[in-house]
Enzyme design. Structure first.
Site, PDB file in Angstrom:
ATOM      1  N   ASN A 149       0.859  -1.179   0.000  1.00  0.00           N
ATOM      2  CA  ASN A 149       0.000   0.000   0.000  1.00  0.00           C
ATOM      3  C   ASN A 149       0.898   1.233   0.000  1.00  0.00           C
ATOM      4  O   ASN A 149       1.491   1.568   1.021  1.00  0.00           O
ATOM      5  CB  ASN A 149      -0.901  -0.028   1.247  1.00  0.00           C
ATOM      6  CG  ASN A 149      -1.715   1.250   1.390  1.00  0.00           C
ATOM      7  OD1 ASN A 149      -1.814   2.049   0.459  1.00  0.00           O
ATOM      8  ND2 ASN A 149      -2.298   1.439   2.566  1.00  0.00           N
ATOM      9  N   TRP A 150       0.970   1.870  -1.154  1.00  0.00           N
ATOM     10  CA  TRP A 150       1.900   2.998  -1.277  1.00  0.00           C
ATOM     11  C   TRP A 150       1.335   4.307  -0.741  1.00  0.00           C
ATOM     12  O   TRP A 150       2.031   5.324  -0.738  1.00  0.00           O
ATOM     13  CB  TRP A 150       2.326   3.155  -2.745  1.00  0.00           C
ATOM     14  CG  TRP A 150       3.261   2.075  -3.199  1.00  0.00           C
ATOM     15  CD1 TRP A 150       3.792   1.071  -2.428  1.00  0.00           C
ATOM     16  CD2 TRP A 150       3.781   1.877  -4.520  1.00  0.00           C
ATOM     17  NE1 TRP A 150       4.604   0.267  -3.193  1.00  0.00           N
ATOM     18  CE2 TRP A 150       4.618   0.742  -4.480  1.00  0.00           C
ATOM     19  CE3 TRP A 150       3.613   2.539  -5.740  1.00  0.00           C
ATOM     20  CZ2 TRP A 150       5.294   0.261  -5.600  1.00  0.00           C
ATOM     21  CZ3 TRP A 150       4.284   2.068  -6.865  1.00  0.00           C
ATOM     22  CH2 TRP A 150       5.119   0.936  -6.793  1.00  0.00           C
ATOM     23  N   LYS A 151       0.062   4.296  -0.352  1.00  0.00           N
ATOM     24  CA  LYS A 151      -0.559   5.513   0.202  1.00  0.00           C
ATOM     25  C   LYS A 151      -0.313   6.692  -0.744  1.00  0.00           C
ATOM     26  O   LYS A 151      -0.392   6.521  -1.950  1.00  0.00           O
ATOM     27  CB  LYS A 151      -0.033   5.754   1.624  1.00  0.00           C
ATOM     28  CG  LYS A 151      -0.154   4.485   2.481  1.00  0.00           C
ATOM     29  CD  LYS A 151       0.041   4.686   3.947  1.00  0.00           C
ATOM     30  CE  LYS A 151      -0.155   3.360   4.666  1.00  0.00           C
ATOM     31  NZ  LYS A 151      -0.132   3.488   6.125  1.00  0.00           N
ATOM     32  N   GLU A 159      -5.738  -4.966  10.268  1.00  0.00           N
ATOM     33  CA  GLU A 159      -4.734  -3.935  10.506  1.00  0.00           C
ATOM     34  C   GLU A 159      -5.069  -3.190  11.794  1.00  0.00           C
ATOM     35  O   GLU A 159      -5.849  -2.219  11.773  1.00  0.00           O
ATOM     36  CB  GLU A 159      -4.723  -2.931   9.347  1.00  0.00           C
ATOM     37  CG  GLU A 159      -4.309  -3.529   8.024  1.00  0.00           C
ATOM     38  CD  GLU A 159      -3.712  -2.463   7.114  1.00  0.00           C
ATOM     39  OE1 GLU A 159      -2.565  -2.657   6.690  1.00  0.00           O
ATOM     40  OE2 GLU A 159      -4.358  -1.448   6.871  1.00  0.00           O
ATOM     41  N   SER A 186       2.988  -2.086  10.365  1.00  0.00           N
ATOM     42  CA  SER A 186       4.428  -2.144  10.625  1.00  0.00           C
ATOM     43  C   SER A 186       5.053  -3.503  10.292  1.00  0.00           C
ATOM     44  O   SER A 186       5.912  -3.991  11.029  1.00  0.00           O
ATOM     45  CB  SER A 186       4.739  -1.734  12.076  1.00  0.00           C
ATOM     46  OG  SER A 186       4.353  -0.381  12.298  1.00  0.00           O
ATOM     47  N   GLU A 198      -6.977   4.772   7.465  1.00  0.00           N
ATOM     48  CA  GLU A 198      -6.753   6.203   7.195  1.00  0.00           C
ATOM     49  C   GLU A 198      -7.970   6.811   6.510  1.00  0.00           C
ATOM     50  O   GLU A 198      -8.288   7.983   6.726  1.00  0.00           O
ATOM     51  CB  GLU A 198      -5.463   6.375   6.375  1.00  0.00           C
ATOM     52  CG  GLU A 198      -4.237   6.139   7.247  1.00  0.00           C
ATOM     53  CD  GLU A 198      -3.005   5.645   6.508  1.00  0.00           C
ATOM     54  OE1 GLU A 198      -2.960   5.710   5.270  1.00  0.00           O
ATOM     55  OE2 GLU A 198      -2.075   5.176   7.203  1.00  0.00           O
ATOM     56  N   HIS A 253      -9.619   1.277   4.397  1.00  0.00           N
ATOM     57  CA  HIS A 253      -8.362   1.458   5.119  1.00  0.00           C
ATOM     58  C   HIS A 253      -8.597   2.402   6.299  1.00  0.00           C
ATOM     59  O   HIS A 253      -9.364   3.352   6.207  1.00  0.00           O
ATOM     60  CB  HIS A 253      -7.279   2.016   4.189  1.00  0.00           C
ATOM     61  CG  HIS A 253      -5.926   1.995   4.826  1.00  0.00           C
ATOM     62  ND1 HIS A 253      -5.514   2.984   5.691  1.00  0.00           N
ATOM     63  CD2 HIS A 253      -4.924   1.086   4.779  1.00  0.00           C
ATOM     64  CE1 HIS A 253      -4.298   2.674   6.135  1.00  0.00           C
ATOM     65  NE2 HIS A 253      -3.923   1.527   5.597  1.00  0.00           N
ATOM     66  N   GLY A 297       2.110   2.297  10.831  1.00  0.00           N
ATOM     67  CA  GLY A 297       3.072   3.390  10.741  1.00  0.00           C
ATOM     68  C   GLY A 297       3.721   3.753  12.061  1.00  0.00           C
ATOM     69  O   GLY A 297       4.366   4.793  12.186  1.00  0.00           O
ATOM     70  N   GLY A 320       2.721  -1.151   4.306  1.00  0.00           N
ATOM     71  CA  GLY A 320       2.751   0.270   3.964  1.00  0.00           C
ATOM     72  C   GLY A 320       4.179   0.744   3.746  1.00  0.00           C
ATOM     73  O   GLY A 320       4.782   0.515   2.698  1.00  0.00           O
ATOM     74  N   GLY A 321       4.738   1.377   4.760  1.00  0.00           N
ATOM     75  CA  GLY A 321       6.066   1.993   4.650  1.00  0.00           C
ATOM     76  C   GLY A 321       7.131   1.104   4.022  1.00  0.00           C
ATOM     77  O   GLY A 321       7.885   1.549   3.145  1.00  0.00           O
TER      78      GLY A 321
HETATM   79  P1  PGA Z   1       2.605   0.359   7.672  1.00  0.00           P
HETATM   80  O1  PGA Z   1       1.166   0.571   6.974  1.00  0.00           O
HETATM   81  O2  PGA Z   1       3.169  -0.932   7.121  1.00  0.00           O
HETATM   82  O3  PGA Z   1       3.408   1.566   7.245  1.00  0.00           O
HETATM   83  O4  PGA Z   1       2.371   0.294   9.135  1.00  0.00           O
HETATM   84  C1  PGA Z   1       0.301  -0.498   6.760  1.00  0.00           C
HETATM   85  C2  PGA Z   1      -0.979   0.001   6.121  1.00  0.00           C
HETATM   86  O5  PGA Z   1      -1.436   1.098   6.478  1.00  0.00           O
HETATM   87  O6  PGA Z   1      -1.553  -0.676   5.241  1.00  0.00           O
END
Ligand code: PGA
Length: 228
Positions: A6-8, A150, A186, A86, A84, A156, A207-208
């Site tokens: 997930n590149w956001k 999640e 994470s 967010e 998600h 994050g 994500g990251g």
């Molecule tokens: P993260 O994000 O790996 O940076 O914690 C995961 C996500 O939001 O899908």
């Protein structure tokens, strides 16, 4: 095993092409990336299995800023994330909206990764199962549906759920809905193998660590080696 990056709101088309040119997914694991909308075409054209980060429930209409499932399919996009945390936290998405997005996307032929998970306050109040039950109950079984567990407190933050905590939540989600469940929050090269080794962890939403080719490839390799 499914590993989704997930590149956001990172990587425009040029960075997406550069990533695709240098990234070699290992055999034995399915790898997909979810770049921002403006980079979807670049990702598809580069040969990556590509998911959107969100999808609207109507095929078209007066919905400023939204993108529909037929539009994504027309571009060669294979699926979409929905719900998600967010989107829920910062953009006011409700369980009902998430349900409508998932249903429409699946009906149109997209695959869907539906995200669920409790906040820290909810976990500390002993409400994890209640929250998961509420979020999962709006989803209907479908062979193209995957759930991503999640925990919001792990996204994050560097605070990964322990493999045992993830396993417990995944087993609970599976008791509510017959779907593969991938873990997000994470996920890093150094914790991926232990998470993937859990019997009900069917992959990861990263994500990251999906933004960097080396770390994403190493997580994909850990999943490919897992026998769960
Ligand atoms: P993260 O994000 O790996 O940076 O914690 C995961 C996500 O939001 O899908």
């Amino acid at each position: 095993m499914l590993i989704a990056g997930n590149w956001k709101m990172f990587k425009g088309p040029a960075a997406t092409r550069a990533f695709a040119a240098a990234f070699e997914p290992p055999a034995g694991v399915e790898v997909v990336v979810a770049p921002p909308f403006v980079s979807l075409a670049a990702a598809v054209e580069s040969g990556l299995t590509t998911f959107a980060q969100n999808v609207h429930w109507e095929p078209e209409g007066a919905y400023t800023g939204e993108i529909s499932a037929p539009m994504l399919l027309g571009l060669g996009v294979a699926g979409s994330l929905v719900g998600h945390s967010e989107r829920r936290q910062y953009f006011g998405e409700s369980d009902e909206g998430v349900a409508r997005r998932a249903k429409a996307a699946l009906a149109a032929g997209l695959r869907v990764i539906a995200c669920v998970g409790e906040t820290l306050a909810e976990r500390e109040a002993g409400k994890t199962e209640q929250v998961l039950r509420r979020q999962v109950s709006v989803l209907e079984p479908n062979e193209r549906l995957v759930v991503a567990y999640e925990p919001v407190w792990a996204i994050g933050t560097g605070l990964t759920a322990t493999p045992e905590t993830a396993q417990e939540a995944h087993a609970f989600v599976k008791s509510l809905l017959d779907a593969p469940v991938i873990y997000g929050g994470s996920v890093k090269p150094d914790n991926a193998a232990a998470l993937m080794a859990q019997p009900d962890v069917d992959g990861a939403l990263v994500g990251g660590a999906s933004l960097d080719i080396e770390s994403f490839a190493s997580i994909c390799t850990a999943a490919a080696r897992s026998h769960s």
